[in-house]
Scaffold this active site. Structure first.
Site, mmCIF file in Angstrom:
data_model
loop_
_atom_site.group_PDB
_atom_site.id
_atom_site.type_symbol
_atom_site.label_atom_id
_atom_site.label_comp_id
_atom_site.label_asym_id
_atom_site.label_seq_id
_atom_site.Cartn_x
_atom_site.Cartn_y
_atom_site.Cartn_z
ATOM 1 N N ASP A 1 -7.034 5.910 -3.796
ATOM 2 C CA ASP A 1 -6.266 4.763 -3.321
ATOM 3 C C ASP A 1 -5.968 3.843 -4.496
ATOM 4 O O ASP A 1 -6.881 3.367 -5.168
ATOM 5 C CB ASP A 1 -7.064 4.021 -2.242
ATOM 6 C CG ASP A 1 -6.225 3.004 -1.485
ATOM 7 O OD1 ASP A 1 -5.094 2.707 -1.925
ATOM 8 O OD2 ASP A 1 -6.704 2.502 -0.444
ATOM 9 N N CYS B 1 0.810 -1.221 0.000
ATOM 10 C CA CYS B 1 0.000 0.000 0.000
ATOM 11 C C CYS B 1 0.841 1.268 0.000
ATOM 12 O O CYS B 1 0.555 2.213 -0.733
ATOM 13 C CB CYS B 1 -0.980 -0.010 1.167
ATOM 14 S SG CYS B 1 -0.232 0.112 2.811
ATOM 15 N N HIS C 1 -2.734 1.370 6.863
ATOM 16 C CA HIS C 1 -2.979 1.394 5.420
ATOM 17 C C HIS C 1 -2.694 2.800 4.919
ATOM 18 O O HIS C 1 -2.998 3.794 5.595
ATOM 19 C CB HIS C 1 -4.416 0.985 5.093
ATOM 20 C CG HIS C 1 -4.698 0.973 3.619
ATOM 21 N ND1 HIS C 1 -3.860 0.368 2.709
ATOM 22 C CD2 HIS C 1 -5.713 1.507 2.885
ATOM 23 C CE1 HIS C 1 -4.343 0.517 1.495
ATOM 24 N NE2 HIS C 1 -5.469 1.207 1.563
#
Length: 779
Positions: free
Chosen positions: A439, A351, A416
């Site tokens: 994202d 991530c 995250h």
């Protein structure tokens, strides 16, 4: 793709690759010479015009209209350095190589050079000039991908339109000022010049001379322009969120998170060309490329490789032998370069790597962007806005969702990382512009593909899940309740609720403070959690979830239903751990307080497991269980110690472990559970630089650290890079023995003066995620 577009795409890739490779060869040649030369300030536009005009010859003689022909143009100069200084693009390496990079909505200057043999100069009463700017393979004035400008004496008063005017006429050239609209398409434009006479003799066909400019012209978003939807009023913040090429990304569990240095490198000459290629691959329509809403969404899709053979392949299982471990990357540029050359997904990312690369791409094209880290981040797989965990009658967690056995299971990541981008939202009601969450990490699909956002932070904060895009998913990440269920056949739902923890998810949301950099600590850390949700536990925060549940098209979350009240007279508290130095024992403590006037019998089950940061279990480290009595109004401590020999062989990357605790009171059937994530931390890498570093002169840097574990380190690799200091380098190093100190010295040649940053990582088969950074003052 139709054949014509396929040809356009392949030609674009080959052309951009060719320019990039030419630049790399020139870099190697210059470094070999070690000339030590540094470019000074760009010349003024007028001076540049003087240089340009010297290339053409002519005596300036005029002819009558009946005998003269249209002006012949032999070249066009876009003044890349001069315009770059005004447009805040002069740091791009492409500008140094002569490529014009401009920001939309802002005027720029070009010079038209007369062709050799042209015997007269421009005459306003005789000549007519048009500039034709085109975008994409099938440009059209109807959709804004072609702009046809008749050069006038003054610019058009309507700033929403493109226009051009003459500012200077010389013997061998003329200078024009061009204005672009603030909603222009962002990307590569091409330019043609057409000249003709104002009048022709009666009956004669109008003659036109045409010149096609060979240069690619990059047009970017312009957050400094008040008419651009990316505009940010606090202009000084754009120094961080558009122009800063190094930064930090916070990684690790909430008790031991640290700022990891990352080289964004958006000014590298590989970045802008690759953004253009990625936008082509994303399938975004050419007329939509001036819309940051659609552009940022397209980039969130194409940065991962799940749907379109995009930039970066994700992997989270610790097996990276056929690629590069995510923890070994130092920045975005080596990933971008590798993809640019192969056009195949780079292996591997996680991530924070996805977010670092996406930030690079957004900043490169002028969209203000920051990297944000959510500590204790929920992954709501079924859209209920809760994270549900189910346990059987023996207190063991069920490894699937019993109400959705074929679907994904809810999970909680230790952390995250995603991105916030800044722009107005004219597609939504007033008040939802500003920061928007996007994202690139492929978690759940949105509109059938792996993309996420832009979700307005204001919509997330208010629980307005009906607003585009993916507001509900982001809201759950930062504020879902953690609900634990114990199997209970007497309940209609099949489970009784042990508890609903309102505080576990979204502990902090961190980003780097603008225009502050702490090279040794974390004083540049900024918690922006209140931009995502109201104060935890407040009435407004509860209202956020109620609004979200009401607006969701999913069934109501079960824990919002009325539950039977329970008698709870025993209090439990898990003492949270912070970081544990690698090789130290891990002490675990649970306090149990009996507040009743009768003894209580408690069944306790504890387990410690190594975890991937995504919440996926790796290995069981240690388990313990037992039943004991707690006397009335008494307090007991439940203790367990995990020794280094228990965990060393079972750790996975990042050294994260999780403690699970479940306690059930026999007399009242009160059930309680909790969990804690903690990290076994590793020493940093030291970076030492020889004093007196000068631009263009050789300097030396030494990387070092001591092996902290009772194991020999094999397959050792040192990676490092720093903008304007050293390109990305990957060095294979010999095995490092137990307690041995690794030391490696590298020679580099700084390209630019000022404070520059160097980032390094070390990885081996036995130990990864050793990182270090240093600020180097270059004279």
């Amino acid at each position: 793709m139709v054949d014509s577009y396929r040809y356009y795409f392949n030609d674009l890739v080959n052309r951009l690759r060719g320019t990039y490779n030419d630049g790399r060869r020139e870099d190697r040649r210059r470094e070999a010479e070690i000339t030590g030369s540094v470019d000074g300030d760009p010349d003024s536009v007028d001076a540049a015009t003087g240089r340009a005009t010297s290339r053409a010859n002519g005596n300036g003689e005029s002819r009558t209209t009946a005998t003269i022909s249209p002006l012949k143009i032999g070249g066009v100069t876009f003044y890349p350095k001069e315009n770059g200084k005004n447009h805040r693009t002069s740091k791009f390496q492409l500008v140094e190589r002569g490529t014009p990079i401009l920001r939309r909505g802002q005027n720029f200057y070009i010079a038209l050079l007369y062709a050799p043999g042209q015997t007269r100069k421009f005459d306003k009463d005789t000549d007519q000039i048009k500039l034709i700017f085109s975008f994409g393979p099938h440009p059209s004035p109807m959709n804004g991908t072609e702009q046809i400008l008749k050069v006038e004496k003054v610019l058009n008063a309507d700033e929403a339109r493109w226009s051009a005017r003459i500012t200077r006429v010389d013997k061998n050239a003329m200078t024009l000022e061009v204005h672009t609209s603030a909603d222009s398409c962002v990307g590569i434009w091409k330019c043609k010049v057409e000249t003709m006479l104002q009048k022709t003799p009666t009956g004669e066909e109008q003659l036109t001379e045409k010149f096609t400019c060979p240069d690619d012209i990059y047009l970017l978003f312009n957050p400094w322009d008040s008419s651009d939807v990316t505009c940010m009023k606090e202009r000084e913040l754009l120094n961080e969120w558009v122009l800063e090429d190094t930064g930090k990304i916070w990684v690790g569990p909430h008790t031991s998170t640290r700022g990891r240095h990352w080289v964004f490198g958006q000014f590298d000459d590989s970045v802008l060309p690759l953004v253009m290629i990625l936008l082509e691959k994303s399938g975004i329509a050419f007329p939509s490329r001036g819309n940051p809403i659609l552009v940022s969404r397209a980039l969130s899709k194409i940065v991962n490789s799940n749907d379109d053979n995009g930039l970066l392949m994700g992997r989270w299982d610790g097996e990276y032998g056929d690629g590069t471990a995510p923890s070994a990357w130092t920045g975005s540029v080596p990933i971008i370069e590798q993809y640019f050359q192969s056009m195949q997904p780079v292996q591997y990312g996680q991530c924070w790597v996805f977010a670092g690369v996406l930030c690079t791409l957004c900043r490169a094209i002028g969209i203000p962007c920051r990297v944000v880290t959510n500590l204790v981040s929920a992954h709501d797989a079924n859209g209920t806005l809760t994270i549900d965990r189910y346990f059987d009658e023996t207190n063991n967690e069920i490894d699937y969702d019993p109400h959705n056995p074929r679907g994904s299971k809810d999970s909680i990541w230790n952390f995250h990382v995603w991105n916030d981008v800044w722009f107005a939202r004219p597609d939504l009601p007033k008040g939802y512009g500003g920061w928007q969450a996007i994202d690139a990490t492929p978690q759940e699909t949105s509109e059938g593909v792996f993309q996420c956002g832009p979700a307005p932070l204001e919509a997330v904060r208010k629980g307005r899940v009906g607003y585009s895009y993916d507001v509900g998913f982001v809201l759950a990440e930062v504020n879902a309740d953690l609900v634990r269920w114990l199997k209970d056949k007497s309940k209609e739902f099949g489970f009784s609720r042990m508890e609903a923890n309102k505080y576990h998810v979204g502990r902090q949301i961190l980003t780097k403070k603008p225009n502050v950099f702490d090279s040794e600590g974390d004083s540049d850390r900024l918690d922006i959690i209140e931009e995502y949700k109201p104060k935890e536990g407040s009435r407004t925060e509860r209202l956020q979830l109620v609004n979200a549940v009401r607006g969701s098209n999913r069934p109501c979350a079960p824990h919002f239903l009325e539950m039977d009240p329970k008698e709870e007279d025993v209090e439990f508290d898990l003492i949270e751990l912070e970081e544990i130095p690698v090789g130290d024992p891990v002490p675990l403590v649970v306090t149990i307080t009996n507040k009743s006037s009768e003894p209580r019998t408690v069944q306790a089950d504890l387990s410690v497991e190594s975890m991937y940061y995504t919440g996926v279990r790796a290995n069981i480290v240690k388990k313990a269980s037992g039943k004991f009595k707690v006397q009335p109004n008494a307090k007991e401590e439940l203790k367990m110690t995990v020794q280094p020999n228990d965990y060393m062989d079972k750790l996975v990357e990042y050294g994260i472990m999780k403690l699970f605790v479940i306690c059930v009171v026999d007399e009242t059937h009160q059930a309680w559970s909790d969990e804690d994530d903690f990290q076994v931390v590793k020493p940093p890498m030291k970076i030492e630089v020889t004093p007196g570093v000068k631009a263009g002169k050789p300097a030396y840097v030494t990387f070092s650290f001591k092996n902290p574990i009772e194991r020999r380190l094999t397959n050792c690799v040192i990676n490092f890079e720093g903008p304007f200091l050293s390109r990305f380098s990957s060095i294979k190093y010999k095995d490092v023995e137990i307690e041995e100190e690794l030391r490696y010295t590298h020679r580099f040649i700084p390209k630019s003066t000022g404070s520059q940053r160097l980032v390094a990582t070390f990885s081996s088969k036995e130990l990864i995620d050793i990182v270090g950074s240093s600020v180097i003052e270059v004279n």
